[in-house]
Design a protein around this motif. Sequence first.
Motif, PDB file in Angstrom:
ATOM      1  N   ARG A 142     -16.360  24.284   4.705  1.00 33.72           N
ATOM      2  CA  ARG A 142     -17.490  24.710   3.880  1.00 33.72           C
ATOM      3  C   ARG A 142     -18.174  23.463   3.350  1.00 33.72           C
ATOM      4  O   ARG A 142     -17.549  22.615   2.723  1.00 33.72           O
ATOM      5  CB  ARG A 142     -16.992  25.565   2.714  1.00 33.72           C
ATOM      6  N   ARG A 143     -19.442  23.348   3.625  1.00 32.14           N
ATOM      7  CA  ARG A 143     -20.200  22.177   3.180  1.00 32.14           C
ATOM      8  C   ARG A 143     -20.570  22.352   1.707  1.00 32.14           C
ATOM      9  O   ARG A 143     -21.067  23.393   1.301  1.00 32.14           O
ATOM     10  CB  ARG A 143     -21.460  22.035   4.009  1.00 32.14           C
ATOM     11  N   ARG A 144     -20.316  21.285   0.923  1.00 33.97           N
ATOM     12  CA  ARG A 144     -20.722  21.298  -0.478  1.00 33.97           C
ATOM     13  C   ARG A 144     -20.891  19.874  -0.987  1.00 33.97           C
ATOM     14  O   ARG A 144     -20.329  18.928  -0.439  1.00 33.97           O
ATOM     15  CB  ARG A 144     -19.744  22.074  -1.345  1.00 33.97           C
ATOM     16  N   LEU A 145     -21.642  19.736  -2.040  1.00 31.71           N
ATOM     17  CA  LEU A 145     -21.896  18.440  -2.652  1.00 31.71           C
ATOM     18  C   LEU A 145     -20.789  18.154  -3.655  1.00 31.71           C
ATOM     19  O   LEU A 145     -20.486  18.992  -4.510  1.00 31.71           O
ATOM     20  CB  LEU A 145     -23.253  18.466  -3.358  1.00 31.71           C
ATOM     21  N   VAL A 146     -20.163  16.978  -3.548  1.00 26.69           N
ATOM     22  CA  VAL A 146     -19.104  16.582  -4.481  1.00 26.69           C
ATOM     23  C   VAL A 146     -19.390  15.173  -4.989  1.00 26.69           C
ATOM     24  O   VAL A 146     -20.147  14.426  -4.387  1.00 26.69           O
ATOM     25  CB  VAL A 146     -17.690  16.633  -3.839  1.00 26.69           C
ATOM     26  N   ARG A 147     -18.758  14.840  -6.090  1.00 24.24           N
ATOM     27  CA  ARG A 147     -18.895  13.498  -6.657  1.00 24.24           C
ATOM     28  C   ARG A 147     -17.595  12.740  -6.386  1.00 24.24           C
ATOM     29  O   ARG A 147     -16.523  13.161  -6.793  1.00 24.24           O
ATOM     30  CB  ARG A 147     -19.163  13.587  -8.156  1.00 24.24           C
ATOM     31  N   ALA A 148     -17.705  11.621  -5.696  1.00 22.19           N
ATOM     32  CA  ALA A 148     -16.545  10.795  -5.362  1.00 22.19           C
ATOM     33  C   ALA A 148     -16.038  10.072  -6.609  1.00 22.19           C
ATOM     34  O   ALA A 148     -16.700  10.061  -7.653  1.00 22.19           O
ATOM     35  CB  ALA A 148     -16.917   9.794  -4.274  1.00 22.19           C
ATOM     36  N   HIS A 158      -1.889  24.058  -7.906  1.00 25.90           N
ATOM     37  CA  HIS A 158      -2.294  23.638  -6.575  1.00 25.90           C
ATOM     38  C   HIS A 158      -3.079  22.337  -6.629  1.00 25.90           C
ATOM     39  O   HIS A 158      -3.483  21.901  -7.709  1.00 25.90           O
ATOM     40  CB  HIS A 158      -3.107  24.731  -5.876  1.00 25.90           C
ATOM     41  N   VAL A 159      -3.274  21.740  -5.478  1.00 19.27           N
ATOM     42  CA  VAL A 159      -4.076  20.529  -5.347  1.00 19.27           C
ATOM     43  C   VAL A 159      -5.224  20.862  -4.404  1.00 19.27           C
ATOM     44  O   VAL A 159      -5.019  21.420  -3.328  1.00 19.27           O
ATOM     45  CB  VAL A 159      -3.247  19.359  -4.770  1.00 19.27           C
ATOM     46  N   GLU A 160      -6.452  20.536  -4.845  1.00 17.52           N
ATOM     47  CA  GLU A 160      -7.634  20.759  -4.028  1.00 17.52           C
ATOM     48  C   GLU A 160      -8.102  19.411  -3.490  1.00 17.52           C
ATOM     49  O   GLU A 160      -8.342  18.482  -4.266  1.00 17.52           O
ATOM     50  CB  GLU A 160      -8.737  21.424  -4.848  1.00 17.52           C
ATOM     51  N   ILE A 161      -8.221  19.319  -2.183  1.00 18.42           N
ATOM     52  CA  ILE A 161      -8.595  18.073  -1.516  1.00 18.42           C
ATOM     53  C   ILE A 161      -9.931  18.292  -0.826  1.00 18.42           C
ATOM     54  O   ILE A 161     -10.071  19.236  -0.045  1.00 18.42           O
ATOM     55  CB  ILE A 161      -7.534  17.677  -0.481  1.00 18.42           C
ATOM     56  N   THR A 162     -10.910  17.425  -1.114  1.00 19.14           N
ATOM     57  CA  THR A 162     -12.201  17.517  -0.417  1.00 19.14           C
ATOM     58  C   THR A 162     -12.238  16.421   0.635  1.00 19.14           C
ATOM     59  O   THR A 162     -11.831  15.288   0.396  1.00 19.14           O
ATOM     60  CB  THR A 162     -13.384  17.386  -1.376  1.00 19.14           C
ATOM     61  N   LEU A 163     -12.729  16.784   1.828  1.00 19.10           N
ATOM     62  CA  LEU A 163     -12.763  15.878   2.959  1.00 19.10           C
ATOM     63  C   LEU A 163     -14.180  15.650   3.451  1.00 19.10           C
ATOM     64  O   LEU A 163     -15.037  16.514   3.296  1.00 19.10           O
ATOM     65  CB  LEU A 163     -11.948  16.465   4.134  1.00 19.10           C
ATOM     66  N   THR A 212     -15.115  19.936   4.329  1.00 15.64           N
ATOM     67  CA  THR A 212     -13.900  20.747   4.353  1.00 15.64           C
ATOM     68  C   THR A 212     -13.178  20.638   3.019  1.00 15.64           C
ATOM     69  O   THR A 212     -13.122  19.567   2.420  1.00 15.64           O
ATOM     70  CB  THR A 212     -12.952  20.266   5.478  1.00 15.64           C
ATOM     71  N   THR A 213     -12.610  21.750   2.570  1.00 21.85           N
ATOM     72  CA  THR A 213     -11.755  21.780   1.389  1.00 21.85           C
ATOM     73  C   THR A 213     -10.374  22.254   1.826  1.00 21.85           C
ATOM     74  O   THR A 213     -10.257  23.227   2.578  1.00 21.85           O
ATOM     75  CB  THR A 213     -12.321  22.727   0.314  1.00 21.85           C
ATOM     76  N   ALA A 246     -10.332  13.715   9.003  1.00 23.33           N
ATOM     77  CA  ALA A 246     -11.370  13.403   8.033  1.00 23.33           C
ATOM     78  C   ALA A 246     -10.756  12.594   6.892  1.00 23.33           C
ATOM     79  O   ALA A 246      -9.533  12.580   6.705  1.00 23.33           O
ATOM     80  CB  ALA A 246     -12.001  14.678   7.497  1.00 23.33           C
ATOM     81  N   THR A 247     -11.620  11.940   6.137  1.00 22.37           N
ATOM     82  CA  THR A 247     -11.188  11.101   5.017  1.00 22.37           C
ATOM     83  C   THR A 247     -11.267  11.874   3.709  1.00 22.37           C
ATOM     84  O   THR A 247     -12.221  12.619   3.475  1.00 22.37           O
ATOM     85  CB  THR A 247     -12.090   9.846   4.937  1.00 22.37           C
TER      86      THR A 247
END
Length: 109
Positions: free
Chosen positions: A43-49, A103-108, A59-60, A87-88
Amino acid sequence: MAVTMPAFLLPHTVTVKPYAGTGAYGPSFGRPFTIRRAYVEDRRRLVRASDGAETISETTVVVRPGPAIPAGSEVTVWPGTPAARTATVITSSTFDHPSAPAHVEITLT
């Protein structure tokens, strides 16, 4: 005691190469490990690194709390299938509340 995420919500497997830092030849990684209980959502989404920059996550991944998965790590989703890709990690966020599944949520990328 924290409630754990039920196994039926985590049907996927991912492989993680944890980021260990940067050396003379670029990024270095620790020993890869497999997480057999994960939820992968393309799922494409905007995130802040972590550096504050806005970036697009494609991907999440949701996993149970466990080994650290720092930003910069490499995660392979859908391993062993034609859709497999690496993916990174952009961000890795831990969610822990006494009355909700930890849980742990990881954005890639």
